[in-house]
Structure formats: C-alpha cells, structure tokens
Design an enzyme around this catalytic site. Structure first.
Site, mmCIF file in Angstrom:
data_model
loop_
_atom_site.group_PDB
_atom_site.id
_atom_site.type_symbol
_atom_site.label_atom_id
_atom_site.label_comp_id
_atom_site.label_asym_id
_atom_site.label_seq_id
_atom_site.Cartn_x
_atom_site.Cartn_y
_atom_site.Cartn_z
ATOM 1 C CE LYS A 1 51.251 40.612 37.011
ATOM 2 N NZ LYS A 1 51.867 39.285 37.108
HETATM 3 C C1 E4P Z 1 54.478 38.706 39.171
HETATM 4 O O1 E4P Z 1 53.537 39.438 39.156
HETATM 5 C C2 E4P Z 1 55.574 38.790 38.196
HETATM 6 O O2 E4P Z 1 55.112 38.551 36.915
HETATM 7 C C3 E4P Z 1 56.653 37.824 38.587
HETATM 8 O O3 E4P Z 1 56.938 38.001 39.963
HETATM 9 C C4 E4P Z 1 57.911 37.959 37.758
HETATM 10 O O4 E4P Z 1 58.907 37.140 38.307
HETATM 11 P P1 E4P Z 1 60.230 36.744 37.501
HETATM 12 O O5 E4P Z 1 61.024 37.973 37.256
HETATM 13 O O6 E4P Z 1 60.949 35.777 38.397
HETATM 14 O O7 E4P Z 1 59.767 36.116 36.209
#
Ligand code: E4P
Length: 217
Positions: free
Chosen positions: A83
């Site tokens: 990622k």
């Molecule tokens: C996933 O890949 C993201 O990092 C995550 O869904 C972010 O979620 P949040 O905005 O609730 O922290």
C-alpha cells in the site's frame, strides 16, 4: 462484491474468514498501532490465514525508500498488496513495484484525477476514502460513482476498493454503484445482518412455537 476487512485484529478477521466473508484484509499504520503488534509479524499471521490480498502500507515518503519498504513487505507472503500513498512519489513506487509483479494498493485517494493517475501507474487497487470526505461535508459516494464511470469509460483494470467505510449504508451504496471491493471495519460488516423486522418476526415465531408445546429435537 468482495469484502476486505479493515483491521489488524486477527480474531476479528478469523471470525469473518470462517464465514467466507473475508476476501482480503487492509491495514494501515494506525490500525497496526491499534493492534499493538509488530507489522511484519501480524501481517504474516493475517496473510497465512487469508487467501486473498492483504494490504500492508509503506511509511517512507520518498519513492526509493517506499520501493525498498514495499519489497520487504511483499516478501512476507505471496498475497501481500503493497500500500502506497497517492503522492507523486507513491505513484513512482507503484509503477516500479507493479511492473515487478507486486500487487499495489494506492491509498488516500480523494479525487477522480488521483484515481486516473493510480490506474495509469499500474495500481491493482485504488482506495478512495468515503468517510473522510463525508467528514468534511463532501459526498464520498459521489467519488466512488465518478471513479466507476471513468474507469469503465477507458477499461482501466484497477479495482475500486472503497475505503473509510463508516456505516452499513456506505456498503449498500457501494454495491449499487459497483465498487469492486469494500474494505470495512468488522463491526460494520456484522451490522449488515440487523433488521428490526427480522427481530420482530423471529420473536413472533418463537412465541407461537412455544404455544405448540412441540420440540424438533
Ligand atoms: C483502508 O485501506 C483505509 O486505510 C481505511 O479504510 C481508512 O479508514 P478511516 O478513515 O476510518 O480511518
């Protein structure tokens, strides 16, 4: 529609995986921090449990260092998706890692233009953040719909991984729009089962069954 579980809590992932409801997992530095686990150790444990992609996020900000971190994370298991953030350096890292055959999830996407760049850089997944757009009074779901339309216009194969899911309505709306994947906290996936008419109906059936005096077993 694929369900990824947005957590680094292994027990919660295992519960959904046992039901066939964990097609993958996404983590980020905040989720690793919440788990209190070592990133390599917990990512390995999750990747062994789950058949699908497990996203592990780099923390470097420069492309070369992202690539180095990405290569290390990718070595944890064959199903790791590296990622990277949606920055110019992140796109450079995406191009290098995806060209080498690694799955790459480009995260922190907040615009259609960013999503186009990620697709052109070879991203396997683009992660538009719905909840964080809603938080600032924009409509996160509009972004999912716009990316769907643009990717379909040009046949981009990058999968739309709708992230920052906060409610069951987000999941239903993503399904209607045609997001390829949602990544959701486990409690939101489990909340999808709830309906007051199901509870009322079951209570009425139980009350009537009691009156029959019968047992099935
Ligand atoms: C996933 O890949 C993201 O990092 C995550 O869904 C972010 O979620 P949040 O905005 O609730 O922290």
């Amino acid at each position: 529609m694929k369900f990824f579980v947005d957590t680094a809590e292994v027990d919660a992932i295992a519960e959904l995986n046992d039901l066939g409801m964990a097609d993958g997992v996404t983590t980020n530095p905040s989720l690793i921090m919440k788990s209190g686990r070592d990133i390599v150790e917990v990512t390995k444990e999750i990747a062994e449990m789950i058949d699908g992609p497990v996203s592990a996020e780099v923390v470097a900000l420069k492309a070369d260092a992202m690539i180095e971190e990405g290569r290390k994370l990718a070595k944890i298991a064959d199903n790791i998706a590296v990622k990277v953030p949606l920055t110019w350096d992140g796109l450079k890292a995406c191009k290098v890692l995806s060209s080498a055959g690694n799955m790459v999830n480009v995260t922190l996407c907040f615009s259609v233009n960013q999503a186009i760049l990620a697709a052109k850089a070879g991203a396997s997944f683009i992660s538009p953040f719905i909840g964080r757009l809603d938080d600032i009074n924009l409509d996160g779901m509009d972004l999912i719909a716009d990316i769907r339309e643009v990717y379909d216009n040009y046949g981009f194969e990058t999968e739309i991984l709708a992230a920052s899911i906060r409610s069951v309505n987000h999941i239903a709306d993503c399904a209607r729009i045609g997001a390829d994947v949602i990544t959701s906290p486990p409690n939101v996936i489990k909340a999808m089962v709830k309906h007051p008419l199901t509870d009322n109906g079951l209570a009425a059936f139980m009350a009537d069954w009691e009156k029959t005096g019968q047992n099935i077993l």
